[in-house]
Design a protein around this motif. Structure first.
Motif, PDB file in Angstrom:
ATOM      1  N   ARG A  23      -0.225   4.112  -0.866  1.00  0.00           N
ATOM      2  CA  ARG A  23      -0.304   5.574  -0.717  1.00  0.00           C
ATOM      3  C   ARG A  23       0.739   6.253  -1.609  1.00  0.00           C
ATOM      4  NH1 ARG A  23      -2.100   8.039   4.253  1.00  0.00           N
ATOM      5  NH2 ARG A  23      -0.067   9.059   4.436  1.00  0.00           N
ATOM      6  N   LEU A  41      -3.661  11.905   2.933  1.00  0.00           N
ATOM      7  CA  LEU A  41      -2.716  11.783   1.828  1.00  0.00           C
ATOM      8  C   LEU A  41      -2.778  12.995   0.906  1.00  0.00           C
ATOM      9  CD1 LEU A  41      -0.638   9.892   0.605  1.00  0.00           C
ATOM     10  CD2 LEU A  41      -2.466   8.820  -0.716  1.00  0.00           C
ATOM     11  N   VAL A  92      -7.868   4.008  -1.459  1.00  0.00           N
ATOM     12  CA  VAL A  92      -6.663   4.104  -2.277  1.00  0.00           C
ATOM     13  C   VAL A  92      -6.699   3.067  -3.389  1.00  0.00           C
ATOM     14  CG1 VAL A  92      -4.159   3.846  -2.295  1.00  0.00           C
ATOM     15  CG2 VAL A  92      -5.239   5.104  -0.444  1.00  0.00           C
ATOM     16  N   GLU A 149       5.203  10.756   1.934  1.00  0.00           N
ATOM     17  CA  GLU A 149       4.130   9.897   2.447  1.00  0.00           C
ATOM     18  C   GLU A 149       4.355   9.559   3.911  1.00  0.00           C
ATOM     19  OE1 GLU A 149       2.358   6.427   3.940  1.00  0.00           O
ATOM     20  OE2 GLU A 149       4.469   6.407   3.334  1.00  0.00           O
TER      21      GLU A 149
END
Length: 1764
Positions: A1521, A1354, A1554, A1344
């Motif tokens: 994330r 991502l 997210v 990440e």
């Protein structure tokens, strides 16, 4: 130690002592008073002791303090300051360089490359804007700023520039008070005499009478070991361990001291003990006939005085640096003659080889700081140095120390000063002195009057060759036209005569003879002569320049050279033969090159050739009445060079194949750029000299005779004959070589004095022809050009005119492979000459291919010769060779053979070269017509028919016309060259106004007739028809195959099989609904296609299911500190380390990477077993270092050779493991939290043992998971049923993992545990599952962060290897419960839960101490097993996390804890910009205040709500994330399109997306608001933890703040010289202020290390390792990236035994790195390259990079990386 007792401090009175000295200093008693004092106190101060500070303190108090007070007659600091103020601003810098300090030399303005500036002067000088060279000093030299003789212009920097002064400069001594002068004179003389006396004292057991202590000397001695450059460190260490019975560490310290200081005492004791040690050392090191180490038994009193003498030198250097007047006085006194008619400096000079290393270095520095800084004294010193030069060099040759610590190295400081050098050459015969010294050294190498070297050269002769460097320095002072005097001429010519003597020793050495019977049995030694040639090249050029600068000297030198040549020549003038060609007879010297000895070394001949080219500059000729030039015999001049060129030609014709590599190597270096200027080029010039002095026909017949081509040059030679095919082939090749040589003799005119060209023209032509081969980088181009005596090529002056520099693309630069390249401008292509004489065969073919390739379609492929420059008048007769009878005959001969139907002695190469010669003749004819020169009429010879022997008239023109359309010529370029030649001939004829036939013009206009074109078109049509027929057959076969296998094709999808794991990228979700990965509203995964994998070993393809054969990915697991917030304390051995709670600063973690290549588990096992068996079969002594360590179970991927040390199982996708449990369980977060809380309370037990109970020790707590019924009993019925449904296990034995897969799971878990903690493998260890979960968590966090740093989304831009690795790792971490002990997993789960439910135990950690993403992963993986009944079933599918309600609530709880972390550590200095107030910010501010109040933390100020809102989103986004990556790979839920693109505003758009994907609210305040009383109480307990308060104290370590900053490599300065200058002050931390030889900087933390040095080695796991390897373990857990500053290269290390060097991020203006600083161009930081290195480190690719480098570069395997 002396017999008297140590004096007490109260017995010493400095004032009384100084007063005594002041009373006696003008009488003879002063020296005796000083010695009496030293006799008493030197032994006290310098007695054997390890306390350096004590010695320093006592030395200042008893010895140097009184001396300074006596000198100053007052406070020394005050007096010295007054003296400094009287100094005139110094114009000489004189800064003495330390080892490794940066130096700068201006390429444009420096007199020679030895003239350098220190960094301070350089930064303040105009040379900074010039072309300069940067390098590092080896120590010993000094800055030349302020010396007008060192610089052509701008000798002063801004700091030393003289000011406008009206008064004349006065003597600096005049400013000193008379009394001070008197005291200083007495003191300096006394100190110098004492120093010289002690340092040259040869008795080791007693002192001079004046220094001998009262009474008998005690029996205290030391065994002193001295340094040499013969024995290695290892030999010294092993010897000392045996001889003095010391440990390895002590022996290393002794050896390091010996190497650094030149000597070290290794034993202290009685004389007998020390003598015994000395005998042992000498006996150990003199075995097998080797030279013994020098060891001496010395009395401690002698050693003490020697130490004082060294300190005295340093003190004197300091004192004279305080005042110019004192320096002048010191210089005057040190150069005064003493009683023995020698000055003290002269005595010290001659005693140099008797001193040890430190004494030498310090005495040299005293000379440089003293006498060499005073111009008058420097002149006296230079004369003395020259007087004793021969003795000094002899002593150096017998010495065993390096040149840089020898007094002989001072020659560079003396001989490079132009005025001094001219004085020494003119009045003291410096050239003769140097050459006679070297000639004496050559005596031992003489054999039959020539030098002869053996393969194992002696060290003495190698040392003697330093005289040749001194000779070069002396020759740099070439006088100008008006500076010659008669004495100067006599001295120079005397030196030149000696130089000729040296060249005569080389002339004809290393002769070779062609082997005909059998191959040469032993390769003869050839390198010695070429090494000598390389050392002499600059001197040869400089001698020529000196000779050319004066007419009288040139005449004398020319005559001396002719005389020398005639005296050493091996030409037998009596053996002659008559040769006839084309009716011309010539007398030739009879010599068969293929049957007699030939030498490639002809320096005298070549010297004469060089001098001859300068005759024209002074209008000299052999007929000139005003000079007496001796005219050499032309035939004898060309004989020896011609033999060499014929030998080379014969070698090219494969006639010398049996002579081995020695000859091949000699011929290679003969043509190589390093040697060719004074070898090959001079031989060509000598042939051109001969050609200008001889009749053309005679010259050509000489060449034909020597080449053995007299028979070939007859028309009847071409008649058919049988046999002798080898001989014929060799003859054809030799004829090609002869014609090539003729082209060179006639066409190569780019030589000063030979053609009408300048030096710039010569360099320009070289550059053009190099760029005709291919575009080149600056360094490649510079390497291809010869250097002058100042190591310059002249490239920069011309390259911009002829080439365009194209910089590398950023992509290439980032890969450290990008170099800018020069490309030739199109207008210079016409200057290309395919027969350029510096081309090798390979260069010629490449350049021709390049030129033909650049031509447009339909353009002529001819490569004609360019118009050559005009010859100088002396060489103008050479062109007449083109029109002589023999040349015309040879042209006609080759052309007639080309026109014939068949010729056995012709090759197309011969034809091409004859055409080239004809074109040269036509170019000369054109020039003659334009200049009105009627004596040259090549055209008439070409066009006038002559009768041949075979009858009929022929001429060159007719023969050209006959072959212009010939079909026998196969090469288009040659065919086009014929056409081009005919066309040029027509133009020249028209220029001379000669009639040209119409048919000739038509032939030129249409060179290829219609028949030829028709034939070619017919061939092309036939080839096309044949191709179409084959394609039709293939098409029919394909149709038949499909028809016969119709069923197979019907069942086959038209798309390719999806890549393994594609189920996670595909789901049948309506586009209108946003996918959710976690919770009750989780999106269902349907329609997933089967996973297909192909084994790279057996190539079998299969679907991955529970029942299929197990498949694995190759993987590499490694410890990592890349994300660590504190460097330098990496976990090395984790035997007692508990990894359950990862520290919030991420100290040391475990990372997994994979190349993504898949294999069957059994295929991999067989592959690995084979590697293991192969290595075990190999005897231990024959095992080598590899790019992988088999002891650590490492191997290379069979496909891509990527480093691996484990395999990770590939498990079925989410659709294959998850069971849809509809309807979903409806359980609120507060009810779930209450159930978990009750579980924890009922599972944590206090021990029964009273002693343990009182300890409150965490290890004493018992974790016994309670039954589910014990928890549900305490709940309401509805809540209890829903809570129980979370663990409603479904039994499905068909989905149980097969045994093979389970075994691979266990293997991976074992490897992650073993590598991650640095412990031995242990399947039963309770920490095994924790390390699997931590590896998963850390690898996700690392990925990440890497995506965030690179600005990538991502999802959507992950490489296949990254996505495959992550998917497999997450599945394995989830499935680990199926192979682990269920009870153990439950205990871990309870233990984890106790952290967030702190009322159960009193822990030692607080909410800020733990990384919560690691915690989340461990909880998600272990929570499904919390209430598993291990007795009821063998397989429970929903023990695997599937993103359900449990995962949703644990995510909520951990996110809430993370929010508390973020709010507690909020720092207003890191907040974002203000935005409009919103509800979220207000809610967060209330929580912020509440948390700080509960934690009893003081707030300096209250943040704005908007700032807090922005900060929370920014700080929590990385966690979210990571969670998205985790649950995507866990559940396989489709990724929303929004997360596959880079968000414009990550803190808003990406944050919201997210959150939606994870099924949580984007309002973070809701995580804590209205979540029930239990949640409120938990937060209270987190904040009121006593440990948390300590974390905010000032004494605590730096607190981790969120978001975690992305670690980067340290900031480097843009200018590399700044880095070198900074490092030059770095000293070895384990030595007493000594410079580090290989300072190395860690690019992760910035720490400087003393690498590759014995002094800083340490023990690690029973192995000795260097400082860099040790730091790699501490800072990078084994992997590290360093910058070796002085070498300018990057060092990568991985473990103890593996490493590699990669290019540094510093590049010059041409985009090139400079490892080793060999080129010295200014370097600046390339941000793209540094970013590439940073990515290499961040992506954990260091081990992989090292493995690939070790595989591709075998030399790296020989380096002992652990010692760096």
């Amino acid at each position: 130690m002396a017999s008297q007792s140590v004096l007490q401090a109260n017995e010493f009175s400095q004032s009384t002592l100084v007063e005594q000295w002041k009373q006696k200093y003008q009488t003879g008693d002063f020296v005796s008073l000083l010695k009496r004092h030293w006799r008493e106190y030197v032994l006290i101060v310098f007695q054997p002791s390890d306390d350096q500070t004590r010695e320093e303190r006592l030395a200042n108090k008893y010895l140097f303090g009184p001396l300074e007070h006596f000198l100053c007659d007052g406070d020394p600091e005050t007096v010295f300051q007054e003296l400094k103020e009287k100094d005139q601003p110094s114009q000489l810098c004189g800064h003495v360089f330390k080892n490794g300090e940066p130096t700068y030399s201006c390429r444009e303005c420096a007199t020679d490359p030895t003239c350098v500036l220190c960094m301070d002067c350089f930064q303040a000088s105009p040379h900074k804007k010039h072309r300069y060279r940067m390098s590092t000093s080896g120590g010993g030299g000094y800055c030349d700023c302020g010396d007008p003789e060192a610089w052509k212009i701008d000798p002063f920097c801004g700091n030393h520039k003289p000011k406008e002064e009206t008064q004349t400069a006065e003597n600096s001594m005049d400013s000193l008070p008379d009394l001070l002068v008197n005291r200083a004179s007495a003191l300096f003389l006394a100190c110098l005499r004492y120093t010289v006396e002690i340092l040259t004292w040869e008795q080791s057991d007693s002192l001079p009478d004046s220094l001998q202590p009262d009474g008998e000397l005690s029996d205290t001695y030391v065994c002193m070991l001295f340094n040499d450059e013969v024995h290695t460190y290892e030999q010294v260490i092993s010897t000392l361990q045996k001889a003095v019975n010391c440990s390895h560490k002590e022996a290393v310290d002794y050896a390091t001291t010996v190497d650094r200081e030149g000597r070290s005492s290794v034993t202290y004791g009685s004389f007998a003990e020390c003598e015994k040690a000395r005998n042992l050392v000498e006996r150990q090191t003199s075995r097998y006939g080797g030279k013994a180490l020098k060891v001496q038994v010395m009395h401690t009193a002698v050693v003490a005085h020697q130490q004082f003498a060294l300190r005295m030198i340093g003190w004197l250097q300091t004192i004279i640096g305080r005042s110019d007047g004192l320096r002048s006085l010191f210089c005057l006194l040190s150069m005064q003659q003493q009683e023995n008619e020698k000055s003290l400096m002269e005595i010290l000079l001659l005693a140099d080889t008797r001193l040890w290393k430190t004494a030498r270095v310090q005495s040299h520095q005293l000379m440089m700081a003293g006498v060499l800084m005073d111009q008058e004294c420097k002149k006296k010193f230079a004369i003395i140095f020259t007087k004793h030069y021969s003795d000094l060099m002899k002593a150096f040759c017998l010495d065993d120390h390096d040149h840089d610590v020898s007094i002989a190295s001072l020659s560079v400081q003396i001989f490079t000063v132009i005025s001094l050098a001219r004085l020494l050459v003119s009045e003291h015969n410096l050239l003769s002195v140097i050459l006679q010294t070297f000639l004496q050294a050559c005596e031992e190498k003489k054999k039959d009057g020539k030098l002869s070297f053996e393969r194992a050269g002696t060290q003495m002769f190698k040392r003697a060759c330093f005289s040749l460097h001194d000779l070069k320095y002396a020759l740099l002072c070439k006088p100008g036209p008006g500076e010659w005097t008669d004495q100067f001429r006599r001295s120079f010519l005397a030196g030149y005569s000696h130089f000729l003597e040296l060249l005569k020793l080389i002339e004809g050495m290393d002769q070779v003879k062609r082997q005909t019977g059998q191959h040469l049995e032993f390769e003869p030694e050839w390198e010695g002569a070429f090494n000598l040639q390389l050392k002499l090249e600059d001197n040869i050029v400089l001698f020529m320049e000196w000779c050319a600068s004066d007419r009288q000297v040139l005449v004398e030198a020319y005559n001396l050279t002719v005389e020398a040549l005639s005296s050493c020549t091996t030409v037998d003038r009596n053996k002659k033969e008559i040769c006839t060609v084309a009716g011309h007879k010539t007398e030739c010297i009879k010599f068969d090159v293929s049957a007699h000895h030939v030498s490639i070394h002809l320096p005298v001949t070549r010297m004469l050739a060089g001098l001859h080219t300068h005759l024209g500059e002074h209008g000299l000729a052999f007929e000139s009445p005003d000079c007496s030039l001796v005219r050499p015999v032309p035939i004898e001049l060309i004989e020896l060079p011609l033999r060499v060129l014929v030998m080379v030609a014969q070698s090219n014709a494969n006639m010398w194949r049996r002579n081995g590599y020695a000859l091949i190597n000699q011929i290679f270096f003969y043509h190589n750029v390093k040697c060719r200027t004074e070898m090959y080029d001079r031989d060509i010039v000598m042939l051109q000299i001969g050609a200008s002095m001889m009749d053309g026909n005679d010259f050509l017949i000489q060449l034909l005779n020597k080449f053995g081509l007299i028979a070939w040059a007859k028309e009847e030679y071409d008649a058919p004959a049988s046999g002798q095919e080898d001989s014929l082939r060799q003859t054809v090749l030799l004829a090609e070589e002869l014609l090539d040589l003729l082209i060179i003799i006639l066409g190569e005119r780019f030589i000063p004095g030979l053609g009408e060209v300048t030096k710039g023209d010569i360099v320009r032509r070289e550059v053009i022809h190099q760029l005709c081969i291919s575009p080149l980088a600056h360094s490649e181009l510079a390497k291809a050009l010869p250097e002058d005596t100042n190591h310059e090529t002249g490239l920069e002056e011309v390259v911009k005119d002829v080439a365009t520099f194209k910089k590398a693309t950023p992509a290439k630069v980032s890969q450290s492979a990008g170099k800018g390249r020069y490309e030739l401008k199109p207008e210079f292509y016409e200057s290309y000459n395919p027969y350029f004489y510096h081309y090798t065969k390979g260069d010629k073919s490449k350049s021709e291919e390049m030129q033909i390739k650049r031509k447009k379609a339909g353009e002529s492929q001819a490569l004609p010769p360019p118009v050559p420059p005009k010859f100088k008048p002396m060489f103008a007769p050479i062109v007449n060779i083109l029109q002589c009878d023999v040349m015309i005959f040879l042209m006609e001969l080759v052309l007639s053979r080309a026109a014939a139907v068949r010729s056995r002695s012709l090759s197309e190469t011969q034809l091409e070269r004859v055409l080239h010669l004809i074109c040269l003749g036509l170019h000369e004819q054109k020039r003659a017509v334009e200049e009105g020169n009627r004596s040259f009429d090549f055209l008439a010879r070409v066009c006038t028919p002559a009768r041949s022997k075979k009858g009929g008239d022929r001429c060159i023109q007719m023969l050209l016309d006959s072959i212009v359309n010939s079909q026998t010529i196969t090469h288009d370029s040659i065919r086009d060259l014929v056409t081009w030649t005919v066309k040029l001939l027509t133009e020249v004829r028209q220029l001379k106004n000669e009639p040209v036939a119409m048919e000739t013009r038509e032939n030129v206009a249409t060179p290829r007739d219609a028949k030829a074109e028709a034939a070619r078109k017919k061939k092309q049509a036939a080839a096309e028809k044949r191709r179409q027929k084959i394609m039709a057959q293939m098409s029919a076969m394909q149709k038949n195959f499909i028809k016969e296998n119709a069923d197979l094709f019907e069942n086959t999808s038209t798309d390719l099989f999806p890549r393994v794991g594609s189920d996670m990228d595909l789901s049948d979700v309506p586009s209108s609904s946003y996918p959710v990965a976690v919770g009750a509203k989780r999106t269902r995964v349907t329609g997933a296609q089967p996973q297909i994998g192909t084994c790279i070993l057996c190539q079998e393809e299969q679907e991955i299911t529970h029942t299929s054969k197990a498949m694995v990915l190759t993987a590499f697991v490694q410890k990592s500190t890349v994300l660590s917030q504190q460097h330098g304390n990496a976990l090395i051995h984790g035997d007692d380390f508990d990894p359950l709670f990862m520290r919030s600063d991420l100290g040391t973690a475990c990372h997994l990477s994979s190349c993504g290549h898949m294999m069957h588990a059994d295929c991999w096992q067989s592959f690995f077993d084979a590697i293991l068996a192969r290595e075990r079969r190999r005897p231990l002594r024959f095992r080598h270092h590899y790019s992988y360590d088999i002891e650590k179970l490492e191997f290379l991927c069979p496909l891509c050779e990527c480093i691996s040390n484990t395999v990770i199982p590939v498990l079925p996708g989410a659709s294959g493991t998850a069971i849809d449990r509809s309807p979903n369980v409806q359980l609120s977060f507060s009810d779930w939290l209450d159930g978990i809380h009750k579980t924890v309370l009922n599972s944590v037990k206090e021990p029964d043992d009273i002693e343990k109970k009182t300890d409150h020790n965490e290890e004493s707590i018992l974790y016994q998971p309670c039954p589910l019924t014990a928890v549900t009993r305490l709940m309401t019925d509805s809540v209890a049923s829903n809570f129980k449904a979370l663990w409603a296990y479904i039994q499905d034995p068909s989905r149980d993992l097969p045994a093979e897969t389970r075994e691979m799971l266990r293997k991976f878990s074992r490897d992650a545990y073993s590598v991650g903690l640095g412990v031995e493998p242990d399947d039963e260890n309770p920490r095994v599952p924790i390390m699997v979960w931590n590896t998963c968590a850390f690898s996700i966090m690392s990925l990440e962060q890497q995506l965030r740093e690179e600005g990538k989304p991502l999802f959507g831009q992950l490489s296949s290897r990254q996505s495959d690795c992550m998917r497999s790792l997450v599945k394995v971490a989830a499935a680990h419960s199926q192979t682990a002990n269920p009870e153990l997993t439950k205990q871990h789960c309870i233990k984890l839960l106790t952290f967030l439910f702190p009322d159960s135990i009193k822990g030692k950690t607080c909410i800020l101490d733990v990384d919560l993403f690691h915690y989340l992963v461990a909880m998600v993986m272990s929570l499904p097993s919390l209430h598993q009944d291990v007795t009821s079933a063998s397989c429970f599918v929903n023990t695997l996390p599937a993103g359900g309600v449990n995962d949703q609530h644990i995510l909520h709880l951990v996110l809430a804890a993370h929010l508390v972390q973020v709010l507690l550590t909020f720092d207003e200095g890191n907040c974002g910009m203000e935005v409009d107030d919103d509800y979220e910010g207000e809610a967060l501010l209330i929580q912020y205040d509440h948390l700080h109040t509960m934690a009893n933390l003081q707030k300096e100020s209250t943040p704005l709500p908007s700032q807090l809102s922005v900060h929370v989103r920014r700080a929590m986004l990385p966690f979210l994330r990571c969670a998205a990556l985790l649950f995507h790979n866990l559940t396989g839920v489709q990724v929303p399109a929004d997360l596959t693109e880079v968000a414009d505003e990550p803190t808003t758009t990406e944050f919201d997306n997210v959150c939606r994907y994870l099924g949580i609210s984007h309002h973070m305040s809701r995580l804590l608001d209205n979540q029930g009383e239990l949640m409120y109480n938990l937060v209270n307990r987190w904040c009121k933890n006593g440990v948390l308060k300590d974390r905010f104290s000032a004494s605590s370590q730096a607190m981790v703040q969120y978001p975690l900053p992305i670690n980067k490599l340290i900031q480097l300065p843009d200018d590399y010289s700044e880095l070198i200058n900074k490092v030059s002050t770095f000293t070895c931390p384990k030595s007493d202020g000594d410079d580090s030889r290989a300072p190395t900087m860690c690019l992760v933390c910035g720490q400087m290390l003393c690498s590759q040095s014995y002094c800083c080695q340490t023990e690690f796991e029973g192995v000795t390792i260097g400082a860099a390897t040790e730091h790699a373990y501490k800072c990078g857990a084994g992997s590290a990236i360093f910058l070796r500053v002085r070498e300018c290269q990057i060092l990568l290390l991985a473990g103890r035994t593996k490493g590699c060097f990669v290019p540094p991020p510093y590049i010059d203006n041409y985009g090139e790195t400079d490892q080793g600083l060999r080129r010295g161009n200014p370097l600046h930081l390339c941000k793209d390259s540094y970013a590439h290195l940073e990515k290499l480190w961040m992506s954990h690719s260091i081990p992989e990079t090292i493995a690939h480098n070790l595989e591709s570069n075998a030399t790296l395997l020989t380096i002992d990386w652990q010692h760096l």
